[in-house]
Enzyme design. Sequence first.
Site, short mmCIF file in Angstrom:
data_model
loop_
_atom_site.label_atom_id
_atom_site.label_comp_id
_atom_site.label_asym_id
_atom_site.label_seq_id
_atom_site.Cartn_x
_atom_site.Cartn_y
_atom_site.Cartn_z
CG HIS A 3 19.14 50.03 -94.51
ND1 HIS A 3 19.14 50.68 -95.50
CD2 HIS A 3 18.16 49.02 -95.45
CE1 HIS A 3 18.84 50.30 -96.76
NE2 HIS A 3 18.06 49.49 -96.31
CG ASN B 143 -13.52 20.24 -70.80
OD1 ASN B 143 -13.40 21.32 -71.30
ND2 ASN B 143 -12.43 19.39 -70.95
N GLY B 144 -16.05 21.16 -72.83
CA GLY B 144 -15.95 21.23 -74.53
C GLY B 144 -16.68 22.18 -74.96
NE ARG C 130 -9.12 20.35 -67.48
CZ ARG C 130 -8.69 19.96 -68.71
NH1 ARG C 130 -7.55 19.20 -68.54
NH2 ARG C 130 -9.45 20.05 -69.77
CD1 TRP D 298 -11.48 28.68 -70.72
CD2 TRP D 298 -10.68 29.84 -69.14
NE1 TRP D 298 -10.86 29.48 -71.42
CE2 TRP D 298 -10.11 30.32 -70.28
CE3 TRP D 298 -10.00 30.32 -68.06
CZ2 TRP D 298 -9.15 31.37 -70.41
CZ3 TRP D 298 -9.42 31.33 -67.96
CH2 TRP D 298 -8.84 31.80 -69.23
CD GLU E 62 8.38 36.46 -73.35
OE1 GLU E 62 7.70 36.85 -72.74
OE2 GLU E 62 7.73 35.79 -74.31
CE LYS F 231 6.24 33.35 -76.12
NZ LYS F 231 6.13 34.76 -76.37
CB CYS G 21 -14.22 23.26 -67.86
SG CYS G 21 -15.18 24.52 -68.78
CD GLU H 8 5.72 35.72 -79.85
OE1 GLU H 8 5.51 36.76 -80.05
OE2 GLU H 8 5.33 34.71 -79.04
CE LYS I 141 -0.40 34.13 -69.60
NZ LYS I 141 0.09 33.85 -70.91
C1 G6P Z 1 2.42 40.39 -71.02
C2 G6P Z 1 2.50 39.07 -71.25
C3 G6P Z 1 2.69 38.61 -72.76
C4 G6P Z 1 1.47 38.98 -73.59
C5 G6P Z 1 1.11 40.54 -73.47
C6 G6P Z 1 -0.11 40.98 -73.81
O1 G6P Z 1 3.33 41.21 -71.52
O2 G6P Z 1 3.80 38.39 -70.52
O3 G6P Z 1 2.86 37.15 -73.02
O4 G6P Z 1 1.79 39.10 -74.81
O5 G6P Z 1 1.12 40.73 -71.87
O6 G6P Z 1 -1.14 40.40 -72.91
P1 G6P Z 1 -2.61 40.32 -73.60
O7 G6P Z 1 -3.16 39.35 -72.45
O8 G6P Z 1 -3.25 41.59 -73.87
O9 G6P Z 1 -2.61 39.39 -74.92
#
Ligand code: G6P
Length: 607
Positions: free
Chosen positions: A506, A101-102, A27, A75, A490, A487, A2, A483, A602
Amino acid sequence: MCGVIGYAGHRPAVPLIMDGLRSLEYRGYDSAGIAFLQNRKLDVVRAEGKLANLSAMLVTRDVSHATIGIGHTRWATHGVPAVRNAHPHKSNDGTIAVIHNGIIENYQELKAMLLERGYVFYSETDTEVLTNLIAEGRKCNDSLPDALRWAVSQAAGAYALVVLSEEEPDALYGARLSSPLIMGVGTGENFVASDVPAFLPHTRNVVFLEDGEYFRITAHSWEVRRVCDNERVAKTVQTVQWDVQSAQKGGFKHFMLKEIFEQPKVLTDCLAGRLISPDLPVRLPELDNRPIPGRIRIVACGTSYNAGAWGAPLLEAWAGIPVSVEIASEFRYRDPLLQPDEAVMVISQSGETADTLASLRLARERGAMVIGICNVVGSSIAREADAVIFTQAGPEISVASTKAMCSQMALLVLLALYYGQKKGTLDVGVWREACDALRALPTLLEGVLPEMRNRAAELAKSYAQAKSFFFLGRGPCFPLALEGALKLKELSYIHAEGYASGEMKHGPIALIDPDFPTLAIALDDALFPKVKSNIEEVQARRGRVLAIVNPGRELRADDVWTVPAAWGPLSAFFVLPALQLFSYETADYLGKDVDQPRNLAKSVTVE
Ligand code: G6P
């Protein structure tokens, strides 16, 4: 996470606090509130949703005489986003207001004690408990600061809190433990906030509070003392040179980098109140009244899917629960056969991903218990799951997810331990080792991140011109390879594929040539000799290899990147940031828009 801000000065406090909150909104942004004193009378205004809602409420109030006040942008960690849970919280007698915050880990115990003494609670938050604890402390202490010291000494967990009280209408008090709190020193005015941007337009002179310290500020004075013995601490005023935008990123160039570096704190927060000591079992009260599933189906998208794929074998090994992992967009359009004792575990940072949400609904329609692992309190998935466990990673701003995966993995470790303990399938030795290793992780990770970043930057320069990349791993390193590839593609738009290294022969190995590099994850585990052979197969086709290894493991590769080892599966918590930093540095070197990569969102709330 927060944002908190406090002001004591000569100017109208409310607009100044609102400006500060705007720069802290990153935040947290699910609700906000402000408390101020006018004619020595405490007033609190709070609103659900973004700050604009709070501004709209303030328009109708005459707040022009307030020159002292506190503000908060929330948050949620305890209690859904709602006005009753928004800060500031008032003590029952209405004289003390607190922002925080915490996470207070023992708030349930403290609340029970206060309920017994006749206190009433209007929210589900730990902060309201803290507020009344200060009020209770005031009854048996001579002064407000002594009451504050007493209250925080009762509280376990993390806090950065600021207190405004009718008793001392010119002063703000506050304390910190494991959550940031910084004072801004002005002329005829002083500030305190979770982060410098909140007061940067007014002063660049700052005093950083340390754990175990508390402060008192008025318009004309400031001082810092130790909570434990009330000794005064000599603090130095430092001058920051940041501009507001870079300050929001904590001095980091991008939010992504900041979030990668936040991972030690994210681990601490995720374990807080759950992993207490090797003598106590893992605490996940959200699941206590639920049956132990006979099987688990993990359903998720993107990075959250990769976290699930990483955690599944741990649930099988420690809890003896068969687990399968599915991509949500596939699961929702199949006719999945769910066993009567099967739980569906949806993992989602945002809690709003359309395919994951639809999978949750489908699972519930079919009578399955749904466990949500989620970061956003109050999100659709958090609301609709039968039981929800929050990852407590704080808002993730960068589109490419980093710290959320770290927290999801940590939670899956806790879940495997929790179910293993409940079922009696977990070996005591494993439990003790896991517990010690988990507790040591945040500090170890914090220590290695800067050097890891340097190495990532060096390697990124050398590989940035590649057009394609393989990421290889076996066993627990296969989801990490997925992953790593996700990364890289993307962020840098370099074509990258994650593969189980045993699958290379294969088909995919046909692609290998000197211009098609491979990042291989070859950790110090039972599968090391196998991965080593797979690396040799790539090298035999003149493929260039960058190998991530643990200390003491011999391997011939074009580049060897040694990352620390941790007990058992926990080495993954070092590999993950290495992969994130490699992609980050590659994308940054290529001049890509790191925080907002093209074509991505996002939170994907459409199919
Ligand atoms: C989008 C984001 C990813 C995320 C995915 C799932 O593609 O760009 O970074 O992993 O959604 O999102 P979630 O909020 O369900 O973890």
